[in-house]
Design an enzyme around this catalytic site. Structure first.
Site, mmCIF file in Angstrom:
data_model
loop_
_atom_site.group_PDB
_atom_site.id
_atom_site.type_symbol
_atom_site.label_atom_id
_atom_site.label_comp_id
_atom_site.label_asym_id
_atom_site.label_seq_id
_atom_site.Cartn_x
_atom_site.Cartn_y
_atom_site.Cartn_z
ATOM 1 N N LYS A 127 0.874 -1.193 -0.224
ATOM 2 C CA LYS A 127 0.007 -0.153 -0.160
ATOM 3 C C LYS A 127 0.926 1.328 -0.070
ATOM 4 C CE LYS A 127 -4.032 -2.032 2.361
ATOM 5 N NZ LYS A 127 -4.830 -2.011 3.395
ATOM 6 N N ARG A 227 2.109 -7.374 8.720
ATOM 7 C CA ARG A 227 1.162 -6.245 9.036
ATOM 8 C C ARG A 227 2.040 -5.756 10.498
ATOM 9 N NH1 ARG A 227 -4.243 -8.595 6.883
ATOM 10 N NH2 ARG A 227 -4.354 -7.310 5.060
ATOM 11 N N ASN A 237 -2.207 -0.405 7.152
ATOM 12 C CA ASN A 237 -1.561 -1.535 7.392
ATOM 13 C C ASN A 237 -0.659 -2.368 6.589
ATOM 14 O OD1 ASN A 237 -3.321 -2.450 5.609
ATOM 15 N ND2 ASN A 237 -4.593 -3.727 6.992
ATOM 16 N N HIS A 240 -2.067 -5.463 1.473
ATOM 17 C CA HIS A 240 -3.324 -6.148 1.332
ATOM 18 C C HIS A 240 -3.041 -7.507 0.722
ATOM 19 C CE1 HIS A 240 -7.606 -6.655 -0.283
ATOM 20 N NE2 HIS A 240 -7.020 -7.162 -1.394
#
Length: 282
Positions: A127, A227, A237, A240
């Site tokens: 992310k 994470r 976090n 994904h």
């Protein structure tokens, strides 16, 4: 007196078997929102598909609504409360030429526009928060050390439209807008993963390696997970992963339209000679 222009319908409500067959025979891509009478169609996605249809062309993209209780062909979708979208395509060479997506630069060779795999695959996204902190290369190294093969690694900034559809199952949550905004806030790394030895399901293995969604929970319960190591708090976090095989198929079809699944991952419809089901997700 001037004649009124005929208004073009941006969506069709399918209420009979005859209309169903006619709609699914339309040249181009037909997206069917299967809804329940007691909850109605998915309103946020309706407006999105209408916008896409105007931009892509009325002859290439069709959007339809179908109530599960009104059509026998949709019997297996009755009584479900999750958004359900069925995708049907009737194509020819001319249509492929018209809707072909422009090639993106991909790691791993000049001919990276089409990727295929005979193994079970899943989607991984590093992310924007992890990319911004310079952790992408480190995470990728850990992914490979954990026994995953990276079939494709693409860095790009996701769009708001993509993420609204991607997270449509969370549209009613209070944090939906914040999540979409975060995912579009900067570059992400999009990876297609499979297992090197194919000894276990890649989707399950990737979920385990990720750890719980909340990084604080991950640090308490699974301190070695990605994470726990790279996430800060929700929704930051770091990574994904697809929840299950159905989710993996849906997400990969959305973000990598040219990705080819093996026969064991995608089953062709039994009663559609003229149509091809591109994807079907719940």
């Amino acid at each position: 007196m001037g004649s009124k222009k005929k208004e073009v319908a941006l969506q069709v409500n399918i209420s009979t078997q005859e209309l169903w067959e006619e709609m699914l025979g339309s040249r181009g891509l037909t997206v069917v929102d299967v809804y329940q009478g007691w909850c109605g169609p998915c309103k946020p996605v309706v407006s999105l598909f209408q916008k896409m249809r105007i931009e892509l062309g009325l002859e290439l993209l069709h959007f339809a609504l179908a109530e599960a209780d009104s059509l026998d062909v949709l019997e297996k979708y009755r009584g479900k409360c999750e958004p359900t979208f069925l995708f049907y395509a009737v194509t020819d060479e001319a249509l492929f030429g018209a809707v072909k997506c422009p090639p993106r630069e991909k790691d791993g060779g000049e001919d990276g526009d089409t990727v295929s795999s005979e193994k079970t695959c899943t989607l991984a996204i590093i992310k924007p928060d992890a990319v911004a902190h310079g952790k992408a290369d480190e995470i990728i190294m850990k992914i490979q050390e954990a026994g995953f093969d990276i079939l494709l690694n693409e860095e790009r900034t996701l769009t708001e439209e993509e993420m609204q559809v991607f997270y449509q199952h969370r549209a009613e949550e209070e944090a939906f807008d914040k999540l979409v905004h975060h995912m579009c806030s900067g570059p992400s790394h999009l990876l297609i993963l499979t297992m090197t030895e194919d000894t276990e399901d890649a989707v399950t293995a990737w979920q385990t390696f990720l750890g719980p969604c909340d990084p604080n929970v991950a640090r308490r319960e699974y301190p070695e997970s990605l994470r726990a190591q790279y996430g800060t708090d929700m929704p930051f976090n770091a990574v994904h992963g697809s929840r299950d095989r159905e989710d993996a198929k849906r997400e990969l079809a959305l973000l990598f339209p040219s990705f080819k699944f093996s026969d064991k991952d995608v089953e062709a419809p039994q009663d559609a000679e003229a149509q091809t089901v591109v994807s079907e997700s719940i």
